[in-house]
Design a protein around this motif. Structure first.
Motif, short mmCIF file in Angstrom:
data_model
loop_
_atom_site.label_atom_id
_atom_site.label_comp_id
_atom_site.label_asym_id
_atom_site.label_seq_id
_atom_site.Cartn_x
_atom_site.Cartn_y
_atom_site.Cartn_z
N ARG A 1 18.41 -31.39 -30.25
CA ARG A 1 18.30 -30.04 -29.89
C ARG A 1 18.81 -30.01 -28.50
O ARG A 1 18.46 -30.89 -27.50
N HIS A 2 19.61 -28.97 -28.07
CA HIS A 2 20.23 -28.88 -26.92
C HIS A 2 20.10 -27.22 -26.29
O HIS A 2 20.15 -26.36 -27.31
N GLU A 3 19.43 -27.07 -25.11
CA GLU A 3 19.33 -25.82 -24.63
C GLU A 3 20.36 -24.86 -24.92
O GLU A 3 21.73 -24.99 -24.72
N ASN A 4 20.28 -23.65 -25.36
CA ASN A 4 20.87 -22.53 -25.93
C ASN A 4 22.08 -22.61 -26.93
O ASN A 4 23.14 -22.53 -27.15
N THR A 5 21.77 -23.99 -27.79
CA THR A 5 22.47 -24.33 -28.87
C THR A 5 21.61 -24.55 -30.09
O THR A 5 20.52 -25.03 -29.92
N LYS A 6 22.14 -24.13 -31.09
CA LYS A 6 21.58 -24.51 -32.31
C LYS A 6 21.11 -25.94 -32.53
O LYS A 6 21.92 -26.65 -32.44
N THR A 7 19.92 -26.11 -33.25
CA THR A 7 19.45 -27.29 -33.51
C THR A 7 20.47 -28.08 -34.50
O THR A 7 20.71 -27.08 -35.60
N SER A 8 20.67 -29.26 -34.49
CA SER A 8 21.61 -30.00 -35.33
C SER A 8 20.82 -31.10 -35.91
O SER A 8 20.10 -31.88 -35.41
N ASN A 9 20.62 -30.79 -37.45
CA ASN A 9 19.78 -31.88 -38.26
C ASN A 9 21.04 -32.68 -39.18
O ASN A 9 21.86 -32.05 -39.76
N THR A 10 20.51 -33.66 -39.44
CA THR A 10 21.36 -34.84 -40.09
C THR A 10 20.47 -35.62 -40.97
O THR A 10 19.41 -35.92 -40.36
N GLU A 11 20.76 -35.61 -42.16
CA GLU A 11 20.07 -36.65 -43.02
C GLU A 11 20.93 -37.63 -43.81
O GLU A 11 21.99 -37.14 -44.48
N ARG A 12 20.89 -38.79 -43.28
CA ARG A 12 22.00 -39.81 -43.66
C ARG A 12 21.21 -40.89 -44.65
O ARG A 12 20.28 -41.58 -44.06
N LEU A 13 22.08 -41.11 -45.58
CA LEU A 13 21.51 -42.50 -46.40
C LEU A 13 22.92 -43.53 -46.16
O LEU A 13 24.04 -43.09 -46.50
N ARG A 14 22.38 -44.76 -45.61
CA ARG A 14 23.34 -45.64 -45.40
C ARG A 14 23.23 -46.81 -46.25
O ARG A 14 22.09 -47.32 -46.39
N PHE A 15 24.26 -47.47 -46.80
CA PHE A 15 24.31 -48.82 -47.60
C PHE A 15 25.21 -49.69 -46.96
O PHE A 15 26.26 -49.41 -46.56
N ARG A 16 24.64 -50.80 -46.61
CA ARG A 16 25.51 -52.00 -46.08
C ARG A 16 25.38 -53.27 -46.87
O ARG A 16 24.17 -53.69 -47.21
N LEU A 17 26.37 -53.95 -46.89
CA LEU A 17 26.66 -55.36 -47.31
C LEU A 17 27.19 -56.40 -46.54
O LEU A 17 28.08 -55.74 -45.73
N MET A 18 26.60 -57.76 -46.29
CA MET A 18 27.03 -58.37 -45.25
C MET A 18 27.20 -59.67 -45.89
O MET A 18 26.21 -60.54 -45.90
N PRO A 19 27.96 -60.00 -46.19
CA PRO A 19 28.57 -61.40 -46.63
C PRO A 19 28.61 -62.36 -45.53
O PRO A 19 29.61 -62.07 -44.44
N THR A 20 28.35 -63.55 -45.79
CA THR A 20 28.68 -64.69 -45.01
C THR A 20 29.29 -65.79 -45.73
O THR A 20 28.60 -66.49 -46.76
N ALA A 21 30.43 -66.44 -45.41
CA ALA A 21 31.14 -67.36 -46.45
C ALA A 21 31.26 -68.86 -45.43
O ALA A 21 31.82 -68.56 -44.28
#
Length: 409
Positions: free
Chosen positions: A132-152
């Motif tokens: 939320r920023h003054e005099n600016t429309k509220t910005s909403n984000t709904e994020r789904l994040r998937f991560r894979l981390m291999p170690t070899a």
């Protein structure tokens, strides 16, 4: 030190000791060189059988548990080129700790290396972000994040690490890039107190706990030292700050721990066309010279106070950043019911805090932030944070709300 612990380690000191030369550097601050068990403990540390604790101590005045001993036996079982006499000792120890090893998933019947050459970890994370920023429309984000981390594993000293990420916008059912992207990939080598990383690196400024930078570096990083630890890095940073302009980078940090107190200093140099802006300096320049100092004090096992300050001496405007944070406890993903909370005040000048690590406070903002974490179930954690303050250059009110649920595997 109690001989109950050291005797067990002395019995295991030949486990995987492929060499007979003891390490020259003292790995633990509480094991003096004149101690009768120094050579045995040092050799075990050099061979990777014991690691000690995060504060650099060995804590040999406490009795070893059967599971701790089983973990050391498991590491020994994974060693190659073990002498016949040592192999016989490993067999006896494996038989003695068979139940604990089985609980750890170690095959006692076969002493070949039990771990796969490539290990995978990852997470599934849902984030709700409301800015939320003054005099600016509220910005909403709904994020789904998937991560894979291999170690070899490459060999006894080198391993390759990478991270793959896919994001999806749950409001529009669309991915941010439409595909799985490679965040980083690098080769990491460990030689005692020397650590070398080459490639694309998930890089942070550590002295200030990532107040200035938490992003990616394509280049190299070297860490070394014992009482005083050093980190030296150089390379190129893409999508620097809020622009798509890259930056060349060189930096060095020095840090140390004295009991409950930790502290350090750092210097970071950036070179980029992103700095050629009227809101950066009175005299046009493409350089940033960031000096920083930071530290923390741990009052007890639950309470910690941390502070950091950074200044870009090449900029004339909005060139200072500072943070003070009070932490209480902390949620551990392996401990259901554990929790933690923090309260912080931060001032993040846009020409020094280029890519800060925070969820609810960003570049060119200042104000208060509060947050809490809680482990619902093993490997399932939640987080909630709130910020209220100002956008610095616009001098307008700003606030943010952040929520997260994460499943780790």
């Amino acid at each position: 030190m109690k001989k109950t612990m050291v005797a067990a380690l002395a019995a295991a000191m030949t486990i995987g000791a492929a060499s007979t030369t003891f390490a020259a550097a003292n790995p633990f601050s509480d094991v003096p060189r004149d101690h009768w068990a120094y050579d045995a403990v040092t050799q075990l540390a050099a061979d990777g059988v014991v690691e000690g604790y995060g504060d650099g101590t060995y804590r040999g005045d406490r009795n070893i548990t059967r599971y701790e001993m089983a973990q050391m036996v498991a590491k020994a079982m994974a060693k190659e080129n073990v002498p016949v006499s040592d192999k016989a000792l490993i067999d006896r120890l494996a038989a003695e700790f068979a139940d604990e090893l089985n609980n750890l998933g170690v095959r006692v019947s076969n002493l070949e290396k039990h771990a796969d050459m490539v290990k995978w970890t990852g997470l599934l994370r849902y984030d709700h972000i409301s800015n939320r920023h003054e005099n600016t429309k509220t910005s909403n984000t709904e994020r789904l994040r998937f991560r894979l981390m291999p170690t070899a594993e490459v060999n006894d000293h080198w391993q390759v690490k990478a991270r793959l990420t896919a994001d999806s916008n749950m409001k529009t059912d669309s991915g941010s890039s439409g595909e799985l992207k490679l965040d980083y990939a690098n080769a990491e080598g460990n030689y005692g107190k020397l650590n070398v990383t080459l490639g694309r690196i998930a890089y942070t400024t550590d002295v200030d706990e990532a107040m200035v930078f938490d992003n990616y570096l394509s280049g190299g990083m070297v860490k070394f030292g014992n009482v005083v630890k050093a980190k030296v890095a150089a390379g190129r940073m893409s999508k620097f700050s809020d622009s798509d302009v890259a930056a060349n980078y060189q930096g060095i940090e020095l840090s140390t721990t004295l009991g409950k107190l930790t502290g350090g200093v750092g210097y970071h140099h950036f070179n980029s066309n992103a700095f050629k802006d009227s809101g950066y300096s009175k005299t046009p320049t493409d350089n940033a010279n960031v000096w920083m100092v930071g530290g923390s004090y741990t009052f007890d096992k639950n309470v910690r106070l941390a502070a950091a300050y950074a200044q870009n001496t090449a900029a004339d405007y909005h060139h200072k950043a500072g943070s003070v944070e009070l932490d209480y406890k902390g949620a551990k993903k392996s401990d259901m019911g554990s929790w933690g909370a923090y309260l912080a005040y931060r001032h993040l000048g846009e020409n020094v805090a280029f890519a800060p690590t925070y969820n609810v406070l960003g570049n060119d903002q200042k104000g208060w932030a509060v947050g809490a974490t809680y482990t619902l179930f093993k490997n399932v954690t939640t987080k909630a944070e709130y910020f209220k303050g100002k956008d610095i250059t616009k001098d307008k009110n700003a606030s943010a709300l952040f929520g997260r649920v994460e499943f780790a595997f």
